[in-house]
Write a protein that holds these residues in place. Structure first.
Motif, short mmCIF file in Angstrom:
data_model
loop_
_atom_site.label_atom_id
_atom_site.label_comp_id
_atom_site.label_asym_id
_atom_site.label_seq_id
_atom_site.Cartn_x
_atom_site.Cartn_y
_atom_site.Cartn_z
N LEU A 146 0.81 -1.22 0.00
CA LEU A 146 0.00 0.00 0.00
C LEU A 146 0.85 1.27 0.00
CD1 LEU A 146 -3.16 0.32 -0.02
CD2 LEU A 146 -2.89 1.20 2.30
N PHE A 147 0.36 2.23 -0.74
CA PHE A 147 1.00 3.55 -0.88
C PHE A 147 2.41 3.44 -1.46
CE2 PHE A 147 -1.75 4.78 3.04
CZ PHE A 147 -2.87 4.88 2.23
N GLY A 148 2.76 2.26 -1.99
CA GLY A 148 4.06 2.09 -2.63
C GLY A 148 5.06 1.32 -1.80
N LEU A 149 4.72 1.03 -0.54
CA LEU A 149 5.66 0.36 0.36
C LEU A 149 5.54 -1.17 0.26
CD1 LEU A 149 7.69 0.48 2.79
CD2 LEU A 149 5.68 0.37 4.28
N ALA A 150 6.67 -1.82 -0.03
CA ALA A 150 6.66 -3.28 -0.09
C ALA A 150 6.22 -3.85 1.26
CB ALA A 150 8.05 -3.79 -0.45
N ALA A 151 5.28 -4.76 1.21
CA ALA A 151 4.81 -5.43 2.44
C ALA A 151 5.92 -6.36 2.94
CB ALA A 151 3.54 -6.21 2.15
N ASP A 152 5.73 -6.95 4.11
CA ASP A 152 6.74 -7.86 4.66
C ASP A 152 6.57 -9.22 3.99
OD1 ASP A 152 8.38 -9.49 6.09
OD2 ASP A 152 7.74 -8.78 8.07
N HIS A 153 7.17 -9.36 2.82
CA HIS A 153 6.91 -10.57 2.02
C HIS A 153 7.52 -11.84 2.61
CE1 HIS A 153 4.51 -8.84 -1.13
NE2 HIS A 153 5.27 -7.76 -1.04
N ALA A 154 8.54 -11.70 3.45
CA ALA A 154 9.10 -12.90 4.08
C ALA A 154 8.09 -13.46 5.09
CB ALA A 154 10.42 -12.56 4.77
N ALA A 155 7.56 -12.58 5.92
CA ALA A 155 6.60 -13.03 6.95
C ALA A 155 5.30 -13.51 6.29
CB ALA A 155 6.33 -11.89 7.93
N ILE A 156 4.88 -12.83 5.24
CA ILE A 156 3.65 -13.23 4.54
C ILE A 156 3.84 -14.63 3.94
CG2 ILE A 156 2.20 -12.75 2.51
CD1 ILE A 156 2.77 -9.70 3.15
N ALA A 157 5.00 -14.84 3.30
CA ALA A 157 5.26 -16.15 2.68
C ALA A 157 5.25 -17.25 3.74
CB ALA A 157 6.59 -16.13 1.94
N ALA A 158 5.88 -16.96 4.89
CA ALA A 158 5.94 -17.99 5.94
C ALA A 158 4.53 -18.34 6.43
CB ALA A 158 6.81 -17.49 7.09
N ALA A 159 3.72 -17.31 6.70
CA ALA A 159 2.37 -17.57 7.24
C ALA A 159 1.48 -18.22 6.18
CB ALA A 159 1.75 -16.25 7.72
N ASP A 169 0.33 -11.11 -5.02
CA ASP A 169 0.66 -9.78 -4.48
C ASP A 169 -0.03 -8.70 -5.30
OD1 ASP A 169 1.92 -7.83 -2.95
OD2 ASP A 169 3.68 -7.75 -4.25
N ASP A 170 -0.68 -7.78 -4.61
CA ASP A 170 -1.29 -6.62 -5.28
C ASP A 170 -0.28 -5.47 -5.20
OD1 ASP A 170 -2.67 -4.38 -6.10
OD2 ASP A 170 -4.49 -4.82 -4.95
N ALA A 171 0.53 -5.38 -6.27
CA ALA A 171 1.57 -4.34 -6.32
C ALA A 171 1.14 -3.18 -7.22
CB ALA A 171 2.89 -4.94 -6.80
N ALA A 172 -0.19 -2.95 -7.29
CA ALA A 172 -0.71 -1.87 -8.13
C ALA A 172 -0.07 -0.53 -7.73
CB ALA A 172 -2.23 -1.78 -8.01
N GLN A 173 0.18 -0.37 -6.43
CA GLN A 173 0.77 0.89 -5.96
C GLN A 173 2.27 0.75 -5.73
OE1 GLN A 173 -1.48 2.49 -2.63
NE2 GLN A 173 -3.43 2.05 -3.62
N GLY A 174 2.74 -0.46 -5.53
CA GLY A 174 4.13 -0.64 -5.09
C GLY A 174 5.09 -1.10 -6.17
N PHE A 175 4.60 -1.31 -7.38
CA PHE A 175 5.50 -1.86 -8.41
C PHE A 175 6.72 -0.95 -8.56
CE2 PHE A 175 6.96 -2.79 -12.74
CZ PHE A 175 7.18 -4.15 -12.58
N GLY A 176 7.91 -1.57 -8.51
CA GLY A 176 9.16 -0.79 -8.55
C GLY A 176 9.84 -0.76 -7.19
N ALA A 177 9.07 -1.02 -6.13
CA ALA A 177 9.65 -1.05 -4.78
C ALA A 177 10.36 -2.39 -4.56
CB ALA A 177 8.56 -0.86 -3.73
N THR A 178 11.20 -2.43 -3.52
CA THR A 178 11.95 -3.65 -3.25
C THR A 178 11.68 -4.17 -1.84
OG1 THR A 178 13.87 -2.42 -2.42
CG2 THR A 178 13.87 -2.95 -4.76
#
Ligand SMILES: Cc1ncc(COP(=O)(O)O)c(C=O)c1O
Length: 382
Positions: A146-159, A169-178
């Motif tokens: 959201l708002f361009g900030l990459a979510a915590d993808h490590a924790a999301i993947a684990a859960a 992943d909905d990267a509509a706002q965050g595409f380009g972020a790391t």
């Protein structure tokens, strides 16, 4: 204390400034398409898909007509439908949950983290429990950057992996972020993005794409975007839709992608300047270690009920603001009958009353930004 009403209005996003920078390159790209007349799935679409995949480090990019369709393709390709639960945050743009409902599945709302605005990973297990208790099969999760900030993808993947969930992943706002030095597009099973003009990487109309490393999933999405065709165009093997990125938009995006890395740097510089100028008067956005943001929005939190007064004062000075989002999805008419995870969504509800986004784009000059910072400080210090 005095309002400055004598200054010209500031645009929230200045698409014309970027257009001036791109100049004749875009005109020439459009002229090339007008020359060959392959308006649907023309050579620029294939070229852009290859460049898009390379940009984000995914094996495949499948373009389509919008970010919403990109999410639909991502769910349909995995066969998600009636009886399935799709977990998603409540504090997001409606399309994130809309697509779950569109494919016949049930969105289950998870709360977000107040500091990052992104899905609270601690809410995933409780949402799975609620889904099961309702007789639904938890099948997928749509985290949002959201708002361009990459979510915590490590924790999301684990859960999510522990529960066997498909991650779109909905990267509509965050595409380009790391996240951990990898660009969004290579996390989860698939990543959707939007090229809506106001997005960090936008086109001159509607457009979207799904990235994945899974060749089979990519093939199914290519089929789905063209009415579900099989090996022959007129042999349809599944029910699909008509959702292609126009060749003209692909040609424009090829030019825009060239300057995107540079624009990301500029957006980050501008966001840092806002942080420096406003950290003592408002809650400025947090970027956790490991994540970067492309600053689709620069969003402050203003507590104590002063948010709307700030918006009104800035408006009077020609400074636009936006409230993303004034109503969390679990309270909206179209979505309020859908389940909420155990633990509730109190943070989403609270944020809706506190957030305010200031103008941000790669071409915001320092003098204009200082005007925004000064006015914001003046109002908040009253
Ligand atoms: C988080 C999020 N998801 C999905 C979408 C849908 O994208 P589009 O407007 O291209 O359909 C948007 C953009 O509007 C968005 O912000």
């Amino acid at each position: 204390m005095n309002l400055r009403t004598d200054l010209p209005p500031i645009p929230f996003i200045d698409l014309a400034a970027q257009r001036r920078r791109l100049g004749p390159a875009v005109d020439a790209a459009i002229a090339r398409v007008l020359g060959h007349c392959q308006f649907i799935l023309g050579p620029e679409v294939r070229a852009f898909e290859a460049e898009l995949a390379a940009f984000c480090g995914a094996k495949h990019a499948v373009t389509c007509a919008s970010g919403t369709d990109a999410l639909v393709l991502g769910l349909r390709a995995r066969g998600i439908g009636p009886g399935d639960a799709v977990l998603c945050p409540s504090f997001t743009f409606c399309a994130t949950a809309e697509v779950a409902a569109l494919v016949g599945a049930t969105p289950v709302f998870v709360d977000v983290d107040a500091a990052t605005f992104n899905i609270d990973v601690n809410g995933i297990a409780g949402a799975i429990d609620v889904a099961r208790s309702l007789g639904l099969t938890p099948k997928a999760i749509i985290p949002v950057d959201l708002f361009g900030l990459a979510a915590d993808h490590a924790a999301i993947a684990a859960a999510a992996e522990a529960a066997g969930l498909y991650i779109l992943d909905d990267a509509a706002q965050g595409f380009g972020a790391t996240f951990n030095n990898r660009r969004l597009g290579s996390f989860g099973h698939a990543t959707a993005t939007s090229f809506f003009p106001a997005k960090p990487l936008g086109c001159y109309g509607d457009g979207g794409a799904v990235m994945t490393d899974d060749a089979e999933l990519a093939d199914v999405m290519r089929s789905l975007r063209m009415h579900g065709h099989g090996s022959d165009k007129y042999d349809n093997v599944r029910i699909g839709l008509a959702s292609r990125l126009d060749t003209m938009q692909a040609a424009i995006l090829i030019e825009k992608l060239k300057i995107f890395p540079d624009e990301i740097v500029a957006r980050d510089r501008i966001a840092r300047r806002y942080n420096e100028g406003l950290a003592d008067v408002a809650i400025t956005p947090t970027v956790p270690a490991g994540s970067t943001s492309v600053w689709a929005q620069y969003t402050l939190r203003i507590s104590g009920g002063r948010r709307d007064a700030l918006a009104a004062s800035l408006k009077a000075e020609g400074i636009p603001t936006a409230i993303y989002y004034p109503i969390p999805l679990h309270l909206q008419q179209a979505y309020k009958h859908y389940p909420v995870g155990r633990g509730g969504v109190a943070v989403s509800t609270r944020l809706a009353g506190e957030v305010i986004s200031l103008p941000i784009h790669a071409y915001l000059d320092e003098a204009t930004q200082d005007r925004i910072i000064d006015a914001t400080r003046r109002v908040l210090k009253r």
